[in-house]
Design a protein around this motif. Structure first.
Motif, PDB file in Angstrom:
ATOM      1  N   GLY A   1     -10.486  -5.599  16.660  1.00  9.83           N
ATOM      2  CA  GLY A   1     -11.914  -5.385  16.007  1.00  9.83           C
ATOM      3  C   GLY A   1     -11.639  -5.659  14.448  1.00  9.83           C
ATOM      4  O   GLY A   1     -10.744  -5.865  14.107  1.00  9.83           O
ATOM      5  N   ALA A   2     -12.681  -5.084  13.936  1.00  9.68           N
ATOM      6  CA  ALA A   2     -12.572  -5.146  12.503  1.00  9.68           C
ATOM      7  C   ALA A   2     -11.549  -4.026  12.294  1.00  9.68           C
ATOM      8  O   ALA A   2     -11.880  -2.859  12.595  1.00  9.68           O
ATOM      9  N   TRP A   3     -10.552  -4.125  11.323  1.00  7.10           N
ATOM     10  CA  TRP A   3      -9.451  -3.199  11.116  1.00  7.10           C
ATOM     11  C   TRP A   3      -9.324  -3.086   9.553  1.00  7.10           C
ATOM     12  O   TRP A   3      -9.270  -4.084   8.828  1.00  7.10           O
ATOM     13  N   GLY A   4      -8.855  -1.819   9.271  1.00  8.31           N
ATOM     14  CA  GLY A   4      -8.891  -1.693   7.660  1.00  8.31           C
ATOM     15  C   GLY A   4      -7.433  -0.969   7.397  1.00  8.31           C
ATOM     16  O   GLY A   4      -6.733  -0.521   7.991  1.00  8.31           O
ATOM     17  N   PHE A   5      -7.117  -1.313   6.111  1.00  2.18           N
ATOM     18  CA  PHE A   5      -5.949  -0.828   5.461  1.00  2.18           C
ATOM     19  C   PHE A   5      -6.050  -0.222   4.401  1.00  2.18           C
ATOM     20  O   PHE A   5      -7.446  -0.639   3.563  1.00  2.18           O
ATOM     21  N   VAL A   6      -5.434   0.652   3.428  1.00  2.01           N
ATOM     22  CA  VAL A   6      -5.722   1.251   2.206  1.00  2.01           C
ATOM     23  C   VAL A   6      -4.418   1.041   1.364  1.00  2.01           C
ATOM     24  O   VAL A   6      -3.233   1.654   1.912  1.00  2.01           O
ATOM     25  N   MET A   7      -4.269   0.397   0.333  1.00  2.00           N
ATOM     26  CA  MET A   7      -3.068   0.306  -0.601  1.00  2.00           C
ATOM     27  C   MET A   7      -3.331   1.235  -1.594  1.00  2.00           C
ATOM     28  O   MET A   7      -4.464   1.601  -2.183  1.00  2.00           O
ATOM     29  N   ALA A   8      -2.132   1.821  -2.099  1.00  2.00           N
ATOM     30  CA  ALA A   8      -2.408   3.018  -3.539  1.00  2.00           C
ATOM     31  C   ALA A   8      -0.954   2.661  -4.107  1.00  2.00           C
ATOM     32  O   ALA A   8      -0.191   2.523  -3.611  1.00  2.00           O
ATOM     33  N   SER A   9      -1.346   3.146  -5.228  1.00  2.00           N
ATOM     34  CA  SER A   9      -0.201   3.132  -6.335  1.00  2.00           C
ATOM     35  C   SER A   9      -0.378   4.182  -7.467  1.00  2.00           C
ATOM     36  O   SER A   9      -1.423   4.570  -7.370  1.00  2.00           O
ATOM     37  N   GLN A  10       0.634   4.304  -8.065  1.00  2.00           N
ATOM     38  CA  GLN A  10       0.762   5.536  -9.316  1.00  2.00           C
ATOM     39  C   GLN A  10      -0.074   4.913 -10.483  1.00  2.00           C
ATOM     40  O   GLN A  10      -0.390   5.714 -11.387  1.00  2.00           O
ATOM     41  N   SER A  11      -0.183   3.487 -10.558  1.00  2.00           N
ATOM     42  CA  SER A  11      -0.817   3.016 -11.731  1.00  2.00           C
ATOM     43  C   SER A  11      -1.681   1.853 -11.382  1.00  2.00           C
ATOM     44  O   SER A  11      -1.393   1.264 -10.191  1.00  2.00           O
TER      45      SER A  11
END
Length: 514
Positions: A445-455
């Motif tokens: 189904g609808a699926w999510g991701f989260v991206m992160a960085s230090q800047s």
């Protein structure tokens, strides 16, 4: 007189040995019930806690009820026969109930209570028999000591030997046979007190249990065939999980603990979205860390980038990576990525690896199972993400799968908030910069991701590898737009103290599918 004394001594020694054996089988039944509950109902901490509490309470009832048993040895023998039947067939009954009726709780806890009551009667009855046979220097604490040693042996053997080599179905029946063997020896040693009815019921139950044990693999196959739509080409129980692979024509699906992990019809959508946005936005891609993803699909996508020099894949279960590296039908699914010289496979817990490693990575991909229990929730915690940020190079990027922003909306935004709250090594006192996005995968189904960085990440077009099947720059831009029913909602940061994420996750999925 010496013959009578020798006979009493033999009986006393046997009863102490029986105490050890029934302690082993009793704890094995409890562990089987807890594992079944965890496999089929989820949330292992909650299920283990409930199983232990119910089992111990039932044992208390059994210990109390033993006072009403007039003939102690007869009562002990009946308890062993019934345990061989009830405990021995616990796993088959629960598996078949789940496969055909979708019901787990009633048969599981019903059999668990019956097993607990019968197990609770054993030690008081053995103690009474020891006194009746005139065991020299009988002390009740000796019986308890043997009982506790048996419990220790069972707790060590269950994860190391029993589950890997027998599986839950065979283990349940094997220890049912053990209880019946105890009943059989007791019937022989105390044959003057035995009744024809006991011998007849024992013999019938023993034959039934042995037949079930001989046919255990077939029983497993029949039960699993009812659980899955397609043909099962592989089914294995490891110390960590149940691995099942199904196939219909060219379509292959992987299930871990009966939860789907990928379907070859659409897995490319998931893995392209997990891998390529982060690698496209990262200024450098020389070293990539993947946590989870033992099937090698994410590794396959990472290796599309020619400037990747090294990929470290960390997975807890070595059997998964072995299968997807060496199995002739599974390794081609990831284009034999796990055999690539640039790939190092590390068998370790993700938390332990992150804490102990001193390496820095340009991109970290977190492809771990959903946070359905506390053991998994800690890998979605502020503390874990803070440690993970220490493993990023200066301009490194981390991305995690974060569940469904539709089915478990608060859980998804809890993951995003948790990453945003994790400590930033480059900017002390600040959190990480996050970029949530989502896609549609038919299997999930609808699926999510989260991206992160230090800047902060620059908003620019993605330069992607050729021949992707789904992701494009247009798809990427659309993926960062959330509809009103998936838009951000207030959600607590997940920590190893609160584990708010588990509640969000379970409540969200229950609202849709229970």
């Amino acid at each position: 007189m010496s013959h009578v004394a020798d006979q009493a001594r033999i009986r006393a020694l046997w009863l102490l040995a029986a105490t050890f054996l029934v302690a082993v089988s009793g704890l094995i039944y409890e562990l089987i019930a807890a594992t079944l509950s965890s496999y089929l109902l989820g949330d292992s901490v909650r299920q283990f806690s409930m199983v232990i509490g119910v089992f111990l309470s039932a044992m208390g009832v059994g210990a109390w009820a033993s006072r009403f048993v007039g003939q102690a040895m007869g009562g002990f023998i009946w308890a062993q026969i019934l345990l061989g039947l009830v405990g021995g067939f616990m796993a088959p009954v629960v598996f078949y109930s789940y496969a055909w009726a979708g019901s787990v709780s009633l048969p599981l806890f019903g059999l668990l209570i019956a097993t607990g009551v019968l197990s609770g009667m054993e030690i008081p009855l053995i103690a009474r028999v020891l006194k009746e046979v005139g065991a020299p220097q009988f002390r009740f604490e000796n019986v308890l000591s043997v009982d506790y040693i048996g419990a220790l042996a069972a707790s060590l053997a269950f994860p190391l030997l029993i589950v890997p080599h027998l599986g839950l179905m065979s283990a349940s029946l094997a220890f049912g046979a053990l209880n019946l063997a105890v009943a059989g020896v007791s019937l022989w040693l105390f044959r003057r007190d035995a009744t024809r009815q006991q011998v007849g019921v024992w013999a019938l139950t023993f034959v039934l249990t042995i037949a079930g044990l001989v046919q255990a693999e077939r029983l497993v196959s029949v039960a699993e065939a009812s659980l899955y739509e397609d043909d099962i080409i592989l089914s294995e129980a490891t110390p960590y999980q149940q691995i099942t692979v199904t196939r219909y024509r060219d379509r292959v699906r992987l299930f871990l603990d009966h939860s789907i992990q990928f379907d070859t019809l659409d897995e490319y959508r998931y893995h392209e979205m997990l891998v390529h946005p982060a690698l496209a936005l990262a200024p450098r891609r020389r070293s990539v860390l993947i946590l989870g993803g033992g099937d090698g699909m994410a590794v396959r996508e990472v290796l599309r980038w020619p400037d990747v020099d090294a990929v470290t894949l960390v997975d807890l279960d070595p059997r998964v990576t072995e299968l997807f590296r060496d199995h002739p039908h599974l390794a081609p699914l990831n284009d034999h990525a796990l055999q690539d010289a640039r790939v190092e496979v590390v068998t370790a817990d993700a938390w332990s690896f992150v804490e102990q490693s001193n390496a820095l990575f340009d991109v970290v991909l977190v492809d771990l199972p959903d946070p359905k229990n506390l053991a998994l929730s800690k890998l979605y915690s502020r503390q874990f993400y803070g440690a993970l940020a220490e493993r990023l190079s200066g301009q490194g990027i981390v991305v995690t799968q974060a569940g469904s922003p539709l089915f478990a909306r608060e859980a998804y935004w809890s993951v995003a908030n948790t990453l945003a709250a994790a400590r930033n090594p480059q900017q002390p006192g600040e959190g990480l910069f996050v970029r949530p996005y989502h896609t549609y995968v038919p299997s999930f189904g609808a699926w999510g991701f989260v991206m992160a960085s230090q800047s902060p990440l620059r908003d620019r077009d993605l330069m992607l590898p050729d021949n992707l099947r789904y992701l494009s720059d247009e798809i990427w831009r659309a993926a960062q737009v959330f509809s009103a029913d998936m838009a951000k909602v207030p959600a607590e940061v997940n920590s190893i103290q609160s584990h708010a994420l588990v509640g969000y996750y379970l409540d969200g999925w229950a609202a849709w599918f229970e």
